[in-house]
Design an enzyme around this catalytic site. Structure first.
Site, mmCIF file in Angstrom:
data_model
loop_
_atom_site.group_PDB
_atom_site.id
_atom_site.type_symbol
_atom_site.label_atom_id
_atom_site.label_comp_id
_atom_site.label_asym_id
_atom_site.label_seq_id
_atom_site.Cartn_x
_atom_site.Cartn_y
_atom_site.Cartn_z
ATOM 1 C CD GLU A 167 -2.354 1.513 2.678
ATOM 2 O OE1 GLU A 167 -2.349 2.691 3.114
ATOM 3 O OE2 GLU A 167 -2.776 0.546 3.341
ATOM 4 C CD GLU A 208 0.756 3.284 8.947
ATOM 5 O OE1 GLU A 208 -0.471 3.164 8.752
ATOM 6 O OE2 GLU A 208 1.611 2.992 8.083
#
Length: 439
Positions: free
Chosen positions: A74, A151
């Site tokens: 992604e 993240e």
């Protein structure tokens, strides 16, 4: 009646379905050569268009050697293609006031862009360039590994995220659905570029691709743009190839439930989760579950909110939720409270579920149905939501209800239906998760 979305049409290439929806909207579905599925919804009066490219692979599908690859991809697809740099991709949408993004789930990945209708060809070209021709360079891979680790660290610093992640693991332990979507820091550090490239080659294929577009779109134009972009990206769209099969919703679920999870953190609050396995996405009681959640923990007038927050002042945030997947799901209740009150709050969550199983009033039933009707209609007022609905209908349900038909299903739910479903949930073995100071 719902409109069936056939998986393998009589003739894979060129198979077509047209369905009229609410307020003059028209949904069309075609299967292109190579097995690519294209679904569009033309919405009269709308000037935006959202284009999505779905791949029916998520974190649950990763082999041990490919662990972490789905979420990694992604990120990497935005780092550049054979024709575009990462800056080119970003600037393409900035120039026209559009937006692009992606999401990774446990069972699918979607890359999408939202623009004004006249810029739809740009959205198709850029998104499918990314899907077919990602560079996956080593330098980009090494840099993005650091971004993903940041993240994950950010999520680990959020105790609410930690509680929900540990809850999923506790309910579905040992099952691929119990794994975190983004992987773990150790997994991301360990996965190599070759493994991610293999995952990309294995799953980003014509027969696994689903295209959805909604807004002021022409189905014929979308099909043409998609076919041209995929061929330009080097994909073979020749031959009568059937789309990949949907997941088996009857598959056996082997999971090891962990009834009590305690994670000690130096926090001001304790994050409490209580729940169990839920229901699969295609369960015929999904409308009943929506009504039950609305009554129990779906708003400021819900039972949990009124009992835990308004009457007792024990929490600021409290709600119930469900997360369905192909063959099972999770269901639970959440509250964040003073650590000294965690046991009392957890007991209240359990008692309210058990009280729901004893019955609901007609007033509660009407209010819940009205809430669902309003949120459903408002949520589908934009082209992104309509695009997303098409993708999930094709990937998960195999059928598409109009908005009116969906609301009819909600209106048909009875008080006895809600009580029966609540009783089933209350009878299941529960998981208790707490994240906060040791008490």
């Amino acid at each position: 009646m719902p409109h069936d979305l056939p998986l393998v049409p009589t003739s894979a290439a060129g198979a077509h379905l047209t369905v009229e929806q609410d307020q003059g909207a028209i949904i069309q579905r075609s299967v292109l050569p190579g097995g690519v599925r294209v679904l569009t919804e033309h919405i009269p009066g709308m000037r935006s268009a959202t284009f999505g490219a779905w791949v029916g692979v998520g974190s649950r599908d990763e082999t041990p050697e490919h662990a972490g690859s789905t979420h990694f991809l992604e990120h990497l697809l935005f780092k550049g293609t054979q024709r575009r740099t990462a800056l080119d991709i970003a600037e393409a949408f900035d120039r026209v006031g559009g937006e692009s993004n992606a999401l990774t789930g446990k069972e699918y990945t979607c890359y999408y862009a939202r623009t004004i209708d006249t810029d739809l060809p740009l959205a198709v070209d850029v998104i499918l360039d990314m899907v077919t021709s990602a560079r996956l360079d080593q330098a980009d891979f090494d840099m993005e590994r650091g971004v993903i680790l940041e993240e994950l660290a950010m999520a680990e610093d959020d105790p609410g995220d930690v509680a929900h992640e540990r809850f999923t693991e506790a309910v579905l332990g040992g099952h691929p659905l119990g794994r975190p979507i983004g992987g773990t820091a150790d997994i991301i550090r360990a996965v190599g570029r070759d493994a991610v490239r293999e995952h990309y080659r294995d799953h980003y294929v014509p027969e696994g691709l689903i295209i959805t577009a909604a807004g002021n779109v022409s189905h014929e134009m979308v099909c043409t743009l998609v076919a041209d972009a995929l061929v330009a990206g080097g994909w073979d769209l020749t031959g009568e190839v059937a789309p990949l099969a949907r997941r088996d919703t009857r598959a056996r679920v082997d999971a090891t439930l962990d009834p009590q999870v305690r994670i000690v953190r130096d926090l001001e609050q304790c994050h409490v989760l209580l729940g169990s396995q839920g229901f699969r996405a295609t369960d015929e009681r999904r409308s009943t579950l929506a009504v039950a959640n609305a009554i129990l923990g779906g708003g400021m007038s819900s039972r949990l909110f009124q009992e835990v927050r308004e009457k007792r002042g024990l929490a600021y945030s409290v709600y119930s939720f469900g997360a369905p997947n192909a063959e099972t799901g999770i269901w639970g209740m959440y509250a964040a409270c003073n650590p000294a009150n965690a046991a009392e709050v957890e007991a209240l969550l359990a008692s309210e579920l058990e009280r729901l199983a004893q019955g609901v009033t007609e007033e509660e039933l009407l209010k819940a149905k009205g809430q669902i009707a309003g949120t459903t209609v408002l949520r589908l007022e934009d082209s992104y939501s309509r695009m997303s609905r098409l993708g999930k209908a094709e990937l998960v349900f195999g059928e598409l209800w109009s908005i009116g038909e969906s609301l009819d299903q909600v209106r048909a739910v009875t008080a006895d239906d809600v009580a029966s479903l609540a009783a089933e949930l209350a009878s299941r073995e529960r998981v208790s998760v707490r994240v906060g100071p040791a008490i």
